[in-house]
Design an enzyme around this catalytic site. Sequence first.
Site, PDB file in Angstrom:
ATOM      1  N   HIS A  66      -7.322  70.647 -96.506  1.00 43.99           N
ATOM      2  CA  HIS A  66      -8.752  70.346 -96.610  1.00 43.99           C
ATOM      3  C   HIS A  66      -9.380  70.479 -95.222  1.00 43.99           C
ATOM      4  CE1 HIS A  66      -8.836  68.008-100.674  1.00 43.99           C
ATOM      5  NE2 HIS A  66      -8.150  69.138-100.747  1.00 43.99           N
ATOM      6  N   GLU A  68     -11.220  68.672 -93.354  1.00 46.22           N
ATOM      7  CA  GLU A  68     -11.083  67.550 -92.421  1.00 46.22           C
ATOM      8  C   GLU A  68      -9.654  67.486 -91.865  1.00 46.22           C
ATOM      9  OE1 GLU A  68     -12.387  67.590 -95.424  1.00 46.22           O
ATOM     10  OE2 GLU A  68     -13.978  66.105 -95.676  1.00 46.22           O
ATOM     11  N   CYS A  96     -12.586  63.320 -99.144  1.00 44.37           N
ATOM     12  CA  CYS A  96     -11.852  62.865-100.338  1.00 44.37           C
ATOM     13  C   CYS A  96     -10.852  61.803 -99.880  1.00 44.37           C
ATOM     14  CB  CYS A  96     -11.156  64.051-101.003  1.00 44.37           C
ATOM     15  SG  CYS A  96      -9.689  64.579-100.097  1.00 44.37           S
ATOM     16  N   CYS A  99      -8.500  63.079 -97.164  1.00 44.29           N
ATOM     17  CA  CYS A  99      -9.151  63.300 -95.861  1.00 44.29           C
ATOM     18  C   CYS A  99      -9.523  61.977 -95.204  1.00 44.29           C
ATOM     19  CB  CYS A  99     -10.397  64.156 -96.039  1.00 44.29           C
ATOM     20  SG  CYS A  99     -10.051  65.775 -96.736  1.00 44.29           S
TER      21      CYS A  99
HETATM   22  N1  LIG Z   1     -14.159  66.530 -98.258  1.00 45.40           N
HETATM   23  C1  LIG Z   1     -13.455  67.510 -98.861  1.00 45.40           C
HETATM   24  N2  LIG Z   1     -13.325  67.475-100.189  1.00 45.40           N
HETATM   25  C2  LIG Z   1     -12.610  68.473-100.756  1.00 45.40           C
HETATM   26  N3  LIG Z   1     -12.318  68.670-102.059  1.00 45.40           N
HETATM   27  C3  LIG Z   1     -11.586  69.802-102.130  1.00 45.40           C
HETATM   28  N4  LIG Z   1     -11.393  70.339-100.904  1.00 45.40           N
HETATM   29  C4  LIG Z   1     -12.030  69.507-100.024  1.00 45.40           C
HETATM   30  C5  LIG Z   1     -12.191  69.521 -98.603  1.00 45.40           C
HETATM   31  O1  LIG Z   1     -11.724  70.406 -97.864  1.00 45.40           O
HETATM   32  N5  LIG Z   1     -12.920  68.497 -98.077  1.00 45.40           N
END
Ligand SMILES: Nc1nc2[nH]cnc2c(=O)[nH]1
Length: 169
Positions: A66, A68, A96, A99
């Site tokens: 992800h 972050e 999420c 993250c």
């Molecule tokens: N904040 C965030 N939510 C996600 N949901 C799926 N991928 C991501 C991501 O890279 N960052």
Amino acid sequence: MSHPLKHEPLKHEPLEHEGFLQQAVDLAAANVAAGGGPFGALVVRDGEVLATGQNRVTRDLDPTAHAEVVAIRAACREVGDFSLAGCVLYSSCEPCPLCLASALWARVDRVAYAADRDDAARGGFDDRAFYDLFDTPRERWATPVSGVSLAGSFAPFDAWLAKADRTHY
Ligand SMILES: Nc1nc2[nH]cnc2c(=O)[nH]1
């Protein structure tokens, strides 16, 4: 008793925050144009961008890549430390649970985001669903998650605690 917010909401704060958030949103949009997911993030210390991240899940075949997490990993490499104390994580979208936990483990001072979990849900992503899941008793989860008692399961912690030179994190 209600506790006052430690920080005022970002919309009342200096434009600096908006500039970094806009950069995160720009990274997210650029990532979509390049074939990736719609998420971007920055790690900033003392007003300086230490690292950026874009979602790399499909590119790297890595469900943990992800934006972050990518930014946190790059920032840690940049500073040569597993702690990002003193840093701010800016994200194009509310982190999420993965993250957010990564940000907490990295000990960042603050997390700021632009879009939220409802926006992510509208975009077709499960961020909100996973937050909701953590508010649901595990017995009701579709994915079974349960502890299994095993003799000696504390042994790694015993070994850890016995180590005088352990590096706490
Ligand atoms: N904040 C965030 N939510 C996600 N949901 C799926 N991928 C991501 C991501 O890279 N960052």
